[in-house]
Scaffold this active site. Structure first.
Site: not given
Length: 821
Positions: A167, A603, A241
């Site tokens: 990620d 996600s 994220h």
């Protein structure tokens, strides 16, 4: 003079090298010869290193056999490049040795052609980009009462299970990853990853909870996309994220989510005691490159992770491959699964349209996104008595009082600023504070909000700096597919998303606001008040498939031909998920500088499954990835909290959202039920040979291509890809009658199961035998016969249920389309 000449020559050589590299691109190259994971011997001087595909054995990276063979492969990579090309005309980025045998290299298209014609080279793929597939959910999923107590409580849930995150990195100082308030974390002997040191603070990124932290950016740097000032040349999350996904799967339990002086609840990961291993390969502005992602996955499996979370998918199809299942990315994940690693991947955010999935292969668990039971609603009460619904995670204006509404367009300091969209309230300096102070500022929703250059957070900051008591953001024109999420703000505020209601607001404002002949406001007479939107409303009509979640059918090639394999596999929460955020992350403009963010995307769904898979791995350490996937799928729910069939959000007409009954193309087997998954009764297991059998049986796949990517010839067939032992049945082209088989294995006590099936009328379904008894650890086959009754041109849906005498309930979805020939 001689020295000057030699320096000039050296400079010219460098410039020539730069010129050559300037026209170059990154290519991923695979070679003949097995990688570590499948090398069974045969090279003189190097013993076998292969992992048994039917065991939970992992690569022993400390063994001299593995170390020496891996070095041997890397030397071969270097020798091949040195033999073909002059130094300075190419740049090798990575050697891939453990899961695939190959490397990534920066070369010209002409050099790529030379490589492709070279003996021993199997494939040359131009690198392609990937993107991010962008808390109350533990309670919604029943973890605190139904799951964690069975594993010793939240302070033991996921103990010693390592989840790897490919990620955007991690913010290691976040309380979701802190260790000072928890029992000490001991070493995890099976994990051998390393921890990079922050180049600025010189502190390690690891703390016992985070046990690995590395970053991969060679392809991004070579492509000229990397900016060290915002992307950080370290595992530090420059986006937000990565921290968000890591905390959803494995964040600490009971972390207060505080913002703007209000606590929105307490956040927890699905497996709060699991360890986190970070493999940063995604970046703020451009996403990432497959060459970096493959290097990250290869390293993660080498290091010994148990679970791999991939909230990432391709921007576009790979340039050279025809089939969705075979490319360097999916081939690397196949090898990871062979090594016993469970892989959860986001299904994609292309919904609600069909064939928008970005996760295709049977060895991956593809996760769709659900809306859970929490909705944030608010309302604006106007002076004419109308109440307009909207959304706004904010406190109310003072009770029993109304406040004057002033539109941004009517309080400009200089009307010449009108060309710079002042009505979206992003720049307080162009508005008259004397006219705004003490009133409610009325703003317009411009296209800048869609592009991310404007934010609700900035509207709130503008209103506050001008002394407004609150703000209203009215959507007068909405593009189809525009997604509106509530944004937490400290000032009373509301977003009116319904265009009709926004028109009512603007009509009331205009009627109530007298103007002179030039259009200038003489006095502001419109009034209103904003309600309290801080507390969520809990709905029983949950879960639902989120509008943005990608839908099937799955495709087997980039001509979009349907595959005989169901995707997505399962549904998990992915809408409005509260989780950790990196304060320097700018992925979401509404959360810049915050410690938490509430965002949506598949996600967010994938790490829910990764964390729950960690709980299963903790209870059943010897289970294969396929067994874990089976337990999750066969125990999932197809009913919502009100005991009605699951619904899927979709469009009716061009832009109006509506609900329709969810099909397996929307939700896979159904919505995850962690409590039931921990005691599934039966599992549908599969190993490496089964995956190869699926590939070798799928029509249209070149067998040489399969051998190129797997190093294995097609010696094993299933007869038909629908016979692959997955907990679903899909026949994309059913002609006449077809029988498929499945094998179940009992993971509980002896039990007798009765088998029943139902199907939509266009396709008949029969199962055999009608019942079977399985001893502990025993396996039995059953067959399913599907027959075309009528050709409708659409898919028919159904299910098979196996009901056990001890109470276990096992269910798999069935999908088929009938043809007359």
């Amino acid at each position: 003079m001689k020295n000057l000449e030699s320096n000039c020559s050296f400079t010219i050589l460098i410039l020539l090298g730069v010129l050559i590299l300037g026209k170059s691109e990154v290519y991923i190259v695979t070679l003949e010869g097995d990688p570590v994971i499948s090398y069974s011997g045969g090279v003189v001087g190097f013993g076998a290193t292969a992992v048994d595909s039917d065991s939970d054995e992992k690569i022993d990276v400390t063994s001299e056999l593995v170390i020496s063979y891996a070095r041997h492969l890397e030397k071969r990579h270097d020798m091949l490049l040195d033999m073909l090309f002059d130094q300075g005309t190419y740049k090798k980025l990575y050697s891939y040795r453990h899961l695939i045998n190959g490397f990534s290299v920066h070369i010209s298209p002409e050099q790529a052609e030379i490589l492709g014609r070279t003996r021993g080279v199997k494939s040359v793929d131009r690198d392609w980009k990937v993107r991010k597939l962008t808390t109350h959910t533990p309670q919604f999923l029943g973890l605190p009462t139904g799951v964690w107590p069975n594993g010793g409580g939240f302070d033991r849930a996921g103990e010693d299970i390592v989840i790897g995150f490919v990620d955007s990195g991690i913010y290691p100082h976040h309380p979701s990853f802190a260790t000072h308030d928890s029992d000490p974390y001991g070493p995890v002997a099976k994990y051998r990853g390393k921890c990079e040191v922050d180049p600025d603070t010189k502190r390690s990124f690891c703390n016992g909870k985070i046990i690995g932290a590395q970053h991969f950016a060679e392809a991004a740097k070579t492509a000229g996309a990397f900016n060290k000032d915002v992307d950080f040349d370290s595992p530090l999350d420059g986006d937000g994220h990565g921290s968000h996904t890591a905390s959803i799967a494995a964040g600490n339990n009971g972390i207060p989510v505080r913002m703007h002086g209000f606590e929105f609840g307490r956040a927890s990961g699905m497996a709060p005691r699991a360890r986190i291993a970070v493999y940063k390969a995604l970046y703020r502005l451009f996403g990432g490159f497959v060459a970096d992602v493959v290097a990250a996955i290869d390293q993660a499996v080498h290091d010994g992770v148990d679970i791999l979370n991939l909230s990432v998918g391709p921007n576009s199809p790979p340039a050279a491959t025809k089939t969705t299942f075979l490319n360097p990315f999916d081939a690397t994940l196949l090898a990871a699964v062979k090594a016993g690693v469970f892989v959860a991947q986001s299904a994609g955010n292309g919904g609600p349209f069909p064939k928008t999935l970005l996760s295709y292969s049977p060895w991956i668990t593809s996760v769709a996104a659900a809306v859970d039971d929490r909705r944030y609603k608010n309302h604006l009460t106007l002076g004419n008595g109308k109440i307009l619904a909207g959304m706004g995670l904010s406190p109310s204006t003072h009770a029993n009082r109304t406040f004057t509404l002033v539109a941004a367009n009517d309080v400009l300091l200089d009307s010449s600023n009108a060309k710079n969209s002042p009505f979206d309230c992003q720049r307080p300096e162009v508005l008259n504070k004397n006219l705004v102070q003490g009133n409610i500022l009325l703003c317009g929703y411009s296209f800048n909000f869609v592009t991310g250059t404007a934010s609700v957070k900035k509207v709130s900051q503008t209103a506050k700096s001008l002394g407004a008591v609150g703000f209203v953001l009215a959507v007068e024109n909405a593009s189809p597919g525009t997604k509106f999420d509530p944004v937490p703000v400290g000032l009373p505020g509301i977003l009116i998303t319904d265009v009709i209601k926004s028109t009512e607001l603007i009509d009331y404002y205009n009627i109530s606001t007298p103007r002179d002949w030039t259009g200038r406001v003489k006095s502001f007479k419109a009034v209103g008040s904003i309600g309290d939107g801080l507390k969520p409303i809990l709905h029983k009509s949950a879960p639902q498939v989120a509008l943005f979640s990608s839908r099937g059918p799955n495709i087997k090639d980039y001509s979009f031909q349907d595959a005989d394999l169901l995707k997505p596999d399962i549904l998990a929460p992915g809408s409005l998920i509260w989780a950790a955020w990196a304060p320097n992350g700018t992925d979401e403009p509404n959360y810049v500088g915050e410690g938490f963010a509430m965002i949506s995307g598949t996600s967010m769904a994938a790490p829910h499954i990764a964390g729950i898979a960690a709980l299963l791995k903790q209870k059943y350490p010897r289970w294969s990835p396929a067994a874990i996937k089976s337990a999750l799928m066969t125990t999932s729910n197809t009913l919502d909290r009100a005991e009605r069939p699951l619904q899927a959000q979709q469009y009716s007409g061009s832009e109006v959202m509506s609900l329709a009954p969810a099909t397996p193309f929307d939700c896979g087997s159904g919505h995850v039920d962690p409590r039931a998954a921990l005691d599934p009764g039966l599992i549908f297991d599969a190993g490496y040979q089964d995956y190869l059998g699926f590939l070798c049986t799928t029509p249209g796949i070149d067998r040489n291509e399969i051998k190129n990517y797997t190093n294995t010839p097609c010696n094993y067939t299933l007869g038909h890809p629908s016979n692959f032992n997955t907990p679903s049945i899909t026949i994309s082209h059913l002609v006449g009658t077809q029988t498929v088989t499945r094998t179940v294995t009992n993971v509980a006590e002896e039990e007798t199961y009765v088998i029943t099936a139902r199907m939509a009328p266009a396709v008949a379904i029969e199962t055999s035998p009608p019942a079977m008894t399985l001893r502990p650890g025993g396996s039995r086959k059953f067959s399913v016969t599907l027959s075309v009754r009528s050709v409708t041109g659409t898919y028919s849906f159904g299910e098979i249920r196996l009901k056990g005498s001890r109470g276990h309930k096992v269910r798999i979805p069935v999908v088929a389309m009938g043809y007359d020939r």
